[in-house]
Motif scaffolding. Structure first.
Motif, mmCIF file in Angstrom:
data_model
loop_
_atom_site.group_PDB
_atom_site.id
_atom_site.type_symbol
_atom_site.label_atom_id
_atom_site.label_comp_id
_atom_site.label_asym_id
_atom_site.label_seq_id
_atom_site.Cartn_x
_atom_site.Cartn_y
_atom_site.Cartn_z
ATOM 1 N N HIS A 1 0.818 -1.215 0.000
ATOM 2 C CA HIS A 1 0.000 0.000 0.000
ATOM 3 C C HIS A 1 0.853 1.267 0.000
ATOM 4 O O HIS A 1 0.365 2.343 -0.338
ATOM 5 C CB HIS A 1 -0.961 0.010 1.198
ATOM 6 C CG HIS A 1 -0.273 -0.053 2.518
ATOM 7 N ND1 HIS A 1 -0.218 -1.209 3.273
ATOM 8 C CD2 HIS A 1 0.393 0.886 3.239
ATOM 9 C CE1 HIS A 1 0.438 -0.970 4.393
ATOM 10 N NE2 HIS A 1 0.822 0.290 4.392
ATOM 11 N N ARG B 1 -8.440 -3.406 -1.573
ATOM 12 C CA ARG B 1 -9.651 -2.617 -1.804
ATOM 13 C C ARG B 1 -10.753 -3.523 -2.374
ATOM 14 O O ARG B 1 -10.512 -4.294 -3.287
ATOM 15 C CB ARG B 1 -9.354 -1.480 -2.773
ATOM 16 C CG ARG B 1 -10.465 -0.448 -2.879
ATOM 17 C CD ARG B 1 -10.114 0.645 -3.871
ATOM 18 N NE ARG B 1 -9.041 1.491 -3.373
ATOM 19 C CZ ARG B 1 -9.130 2.812 -3.252
ATOM 20 N NH1 ARG B 1 -10.268 3.416 -3.545
ATOM 21 N NH2 ARG B 1 -8.108 3.527 -2.832
ATOM 22 N N GLY C 1 -6.550 4.252 1.549
ATOM 23 C CA GLY C 1 -5.919 4.824 0.375
ATOM 24 C C GLY C 1 -5.714 6.324 0.523
ATOM 25 O O GLY C 1 -4.678 6.871 0.117
ATOM 26 N N ASP D 1 -1.222 3.715 -2.331
ATOM 27 C CA ASP D 1 -2.673 3.640 -2.434
ATOM 28 C C ASP D 1 -3.073 2.246 -1.959
ATOM 29 O O ASP D 1 -2.211 1.417 -1.633
ATOM 30 C CB ASP D 1 -3.113 3.854 -3.885
ATOM 31 C CG ASP D 1 -4.580 4.245 -4.030
ATOM 32 O OD1 ASP D 1 -5.331 4.159 -3.039
ATOM 33 O OD2 ASP D 1 -4.976 4.622 -5.150
ATOM 34 N N THR D 2 -4.355 1.973 -1.928
ATOM 35 C CA THR D 2 -4.802 0.597 -1.750
ATOM 36 C C THR D 2 -5.269 0.080 -3.106
ATOM 37 O O THR D 2 -5.771 0.839 -3.932
ATOM 38 C CB THR D 2 -5.945 0.497 -0.727
ATOM 39 O OG1 THR D 2 -6.962 1.448 -1.035
ATOM 40 C CG2 THR D 2 -5.417 0.739 0.674
#
Length: 319
Positions: free
Chosen positions: A228, A259, A269, A280-281
């Motif tokens: 992530h 996600r 995220g 981010d995710t």
């Protein structure tokens, strides 16, 4: 942690109140004199920290009735040791890193405009130690479940690489189960590990997992809670590096927040937007595509029992 608690502690850190009360200033008057905050502010913040369990009143009376306030003597509790214990990341806990994250969240509007979060050094001179302390505070059940999931992907494994292994809590669990373990992470993290893991039979290698991995071959490449923090391209490069580092028949196993499967993954995220340059995710489809692009067979994404994480895994074709 309640947002009020996080912002209270962050404000106490930013004004110097936290440093004062954890070193040599014991009363609200002393804290106010040392930091320049009002005595009213010092008293209210210190009393709130007592209520939250970070301080105790050991002398006098900290009355909150009317305008009559005693001059209590405040001392830190075990819960606050992380604010002063930097030599051993096991004593730091998660709260100091949470305050570092609060700092970046407060500056999120600027990050949204520029695309660049504040440098770690501008947030805290103890950023790396605080981060390692938070990573070391993962609960034992999650550690055991994660390592078990990895071992299940290659029951015959002997040699394990913990990629981006931070303070080594997962690496130590692999050692406990009889594996030959190498941990690689950024130089500043490995420098901490050399003290933290000095009595563990773990080979430490400095490096960037998106650049290259230590020479293998390994039977397992394990990576927990790192994806992530990487951009899509960095994740692709890491998985390509993992493929090259593995024996034919070896497995790569990640544990992370996926996600579409994990609760609050989209909000996490946003946390990565505040904290990282490109993190981010990511969805199950993205992880599966990246694994296949790197050459892995049998890609798998599933929930990690007893945790809020998911397992992302693939096998290098061969034996």
């Amino acid at each position: 942690m309640d947002y009020r608690e996080a912002l209270l502690l962050w404000s106490a850190r930013e004004t110097g109140v936290l440093d004062a009360v954890t070193t040599d200033a014991g009363t609200p008057a002393e804290v106010a004199a040392e930091t320049g905050v009002t005595e009213r502010a010092a008293r209210i913040v210190l009393d709130a920290m007592v209520e939250l369990g970070y301080l105790d009143v050991v002398e006098g009376t900290a009355s909150a009735e009317g305008d009559e306030h005693g001059e209590g003597q405040y001392e830190i509790t075990n819960r606050a040791l992380g604010f002063v214990a930097k030599a051993d990341v096991r004593s730091i806990g998660s709260v100091p890193h949470t305050l570092d994250c609060v700092d970046r969240w407060i500056r999120l509007p600027e990050t949204m405009r520029t695309g660049d979060p504040p440098d770690a050094e501008s947030v805290s001179e103890d950023w790396t130690a605080n981060f390692a302390g938070a990573m070391a505070s993962v609960d034992d059940a999650t550690v055991r479940a994660s390592v078990t999931a990895a071992v299940h992907r290659n029951p015959d494994a002997e040699r394990v690489l913990d990629a981006g292994g931070g303070p080594g809590v997962f690496a130590k669990e692999f050692v406990r189960r009889g594996f030959d373990v190498t941990l690689t992470d950024r130089p500043e993290v490995v420098d901490i590990d050399r003290r933290f893991l000095e009595h563990e039979p773990i080979e430490l290698v400095e490096g960037d997992i998106t650049d290259r991995l230590p020479d293998g071959p390994f039977d397992l490449v394990f990576c927990s809670r790192v994806a992530h923090g990487l951009s899509p391209d960095e994740n692709r490069q890491f998985l390509a590096n993992a493929f090259d580092a593995l024996e034919p028949g070896g497995a790569v196993v990640l544990t992370d927040t996926v996600r579409g499967r994990a609760e609050d993954a989209a909000l996490f995220g946003a946390h990565m937007l505040a904290q990282t340059d490109g993190g981010d995710t990511y969805t199950e489809t993205q992880f599966t595509e990246w694994l296949r692009e790197a050459g892995f067979a049998d890609p798998e994404v599933r929930d990690l029992p007893g945790t809020r994480l998911q397992v992302i895994a693939g096998r290098r074709p061969g034996n």
